[in-house]
Structures are given as structure tokens and as C-alpha cells.
Design a protein around this motif. Structure first.
Motif, PDB file in Angstrom:
ATOM      1  N   ASN A 198       0.818  -1.208   0.000  1.00 34.12           N
ATOM      2  CA  ASN A 198       0.000   0.000   0.000  1.00 34.12           C
ATOM      3  C   ASN A 198       0.858   1.267   0.000  1.00 34.12           C
ATOM      4  O   ASN A 198       1.846   1.353   0.720  1.00 34.12           O
ATOM      5  CB  ASN A 198      -0.904   0.036   1.233  1.00 34.12           C
ATOM      6  N   MET A 255      -2.924   5.367  -0.024  1.00 32.26           N
ATOM      7  CA  MET A 255      -3.894   4.285   0.098  1.00 32.26           C
ATOM      8  C   MET A 255      -4.166   3.974   1.561  1.00 32.26           C
ATOM      9  O   MET A 255      -5.318   3.783   1.967  1.00 32.26           O
ATOM     10  CB  MET A 255      -3.371   3.039  -0.636  1.00 32.26           C
ATOM     11  N   GLU A 256      -3.123   3.940   2.371  1.00 34.28           N
ATOM     12  CA  GLU A 256      -3.307   3.719   3.804  1.00 34.28           C
ATOM     13  C   GLU A 256      -4.156   4.834   4.413  1.00 34.28           C
ATOM     14  O   GLU A 256      -5.022   4.582   5.262  1.00 34.28           O
ATOM     15  CB  GLU A 256      -1.953   3.644   4.508  1.00 34.28           C
TER      16      GLU A 256
END
Length: 228
Positions: A182, A186-187
């Protein structure tokens, strides 16, 4: 795909009926330096765009081909039947599939419900290509339509109403993105979707020094006794 030198943007695909506006507002508060671009498309189109790298993640309805993709469940949608306001079904608060047995039930080609076998009711002589056209046919008195409640609300008409169908299959909505390590963004977005607070996010924060750190840098304000 973002190229070196391009402005950084997080792109989120989403299917009709999904409402990512709340997440977009939270994102704007937490990451004003990175615009969130919303891209509406069908489930197949969103998945194709994720694989092509033209969107970073997508809110889609199952089933999908999950090869090379992560997916986390978001919610399960209520299934409803859309009918003209004068239809007999409006007399009940909740319908069952058996209640549709004598009616024509439209089957749009973009139907998203995971029917395990035979569909309810009698088939129409024409399968409309889209849910939007199927809703128009319901308004014209051609038949009824069974679909997720979010789509019924999206295509709302004043001359139509809908009722829950207790024993109909339900549509599951997931967040999906590439099955790879990720990115920081995205996290960050997963944290927004899962309801993490800004302080509990797994990504590093960009604010200034923490209050505790700032306190260590401030000169002491202790008063010293004056000698007379």
C-alpha cells in the motif's frame, strides 16, 4: 498513471448509487495537499481502471474478479422492489418474492443482484440495457423492478415508490485496490473509510511539532523571587 512531475491526486472510482461524498469531505480536511478525484463508472469499468492504474481504488459491488486485488467489505445494501404508486404492493411495508409471482419483473442487463437461480415474477419481452431505462419502463406500467435501494434512490421518480423485499438476494459493496504494498495515500484512504481518526491514522502526519515537543522548546516561565 501518474508520471514524474505530475500533480499528486488520489483517484477513487465508484459505482452508481454509492455515495463517497462523506469520505471526500474527510479527505479534504486531512489531506488538502492531495485532491481526491471521484470517477463514476460501472463495477467492471472501475475494476478495469484499477488494473490499468488510472484510478487508485474503487467502491464496487460484488461479485468481481479479485485476482490481483485487495477488497474489504463496506456494507450490504437493502434490496427493494420499485413499483408505481398505485400498485397493490404499496399497501404493505415489506414484500416477499412470492408477492411478485404474477407480475412482470424487468431484468436490466446491468443488474447487480447475485440471483442464485430463477428470478422472481414473469420475464418481460424486452430486457432493457440499463437500470435507468428499466425505471422508465416501470413508470410506463410495463412491470416492476428489483434492485439495491441505493439505485432506487438514485433513479427516484415522484410517480414511483419502493418497498423492501425480505427474501431477495442482497448486494455487497466493497473497497478494492491493487494487491501490492500500500502507498501512503492508500493507507490514508483506508483509514478514512474505516473511520479512523486523524490521530490514529497509520500514515505519518504533516502538521507541525506536537504540543509536547513544542512545550520542551518554550523557555520556562517560572518566576524567580526578587531580592530586596
Amino acid at each position: 498513471m501518474t508520471q514524474p512531475g505530475d500533480a499528486v491526486t488520489f483517484r477513487l472510482g465508484y459505482v452508481p448509487g454509492a455515495t463517497p461524498g462523506k469520505w471526500a469531505r474527510i479527505w479534504a480536511e486531512r489531506r488538502p495537499d492531495v485532491p481526491l478525484e471521484l470517477v463514476g463508472a460501472s463495477t467492471d469499468e472501475v475494476v478495469d481502471r484499477i488494473r490499468a492504474g488510472t484510478v487508485d481504488a474503487g467502491v464496487v459491488r460484488l461479485p468481481i474478479d479479485r485476482t490481483g486485488l485487495h477488497a474489504i467489505p463496506l456494507y450490504t445494501e437493502t434490496t427493494v422492489v420499485v413499483a408505481p404508486k398505485e400498485h397493490v404492493l404499496t399497501a404493505v411495508d415489506e414484500a416477499g418474492l412470492d408477492d411478485l409471482a404474477d407480475d412482470v419483473v424487468l431484468r436490466p442487463q446491468d443488474d447487480t443482484l447475485p440471483w442464485p437461480g430463477d428470478r422472481p415474477g414473469r420475464a418481460a419481452v424486452y430486457d432493457p440495457p440499463t437500470t435507468a431505462e428499466a425505471v422508465e419502463l416501470v413508470a410506463a406500467g410495463v412491470g416492476l423492478l428489483v434492485l439495491p435501494q441505493s439505485l432506487a434512490r438514485l433513479h427516484h421518480r415522484r410517480d414511483l415508490t419502493h418497498r423492501p423485499v425480505a427474501d431477495a438476494p442482497q448486494s455487497s459493496v466493497v473497497l478494492t485496490w491493487p494487491d501490492a504494498e500500500n502507498t501512503e495515500l492508500m493507507e490514508e484512504f483506508i483509514g478514512v473509510v474505516r473511520g479512523r481518526t486523524a490521530n490514529s491514522s497509520r500514515t505519518p502526519r504533516r502538521e507541525g511539532p506536537s504540543p509536547s515537543a513544542a512545550a520542551t522548546k518554550r523557555p520556562s516561565r517560572r518566576r524567580t523571587a526578587r531580592r530586596r
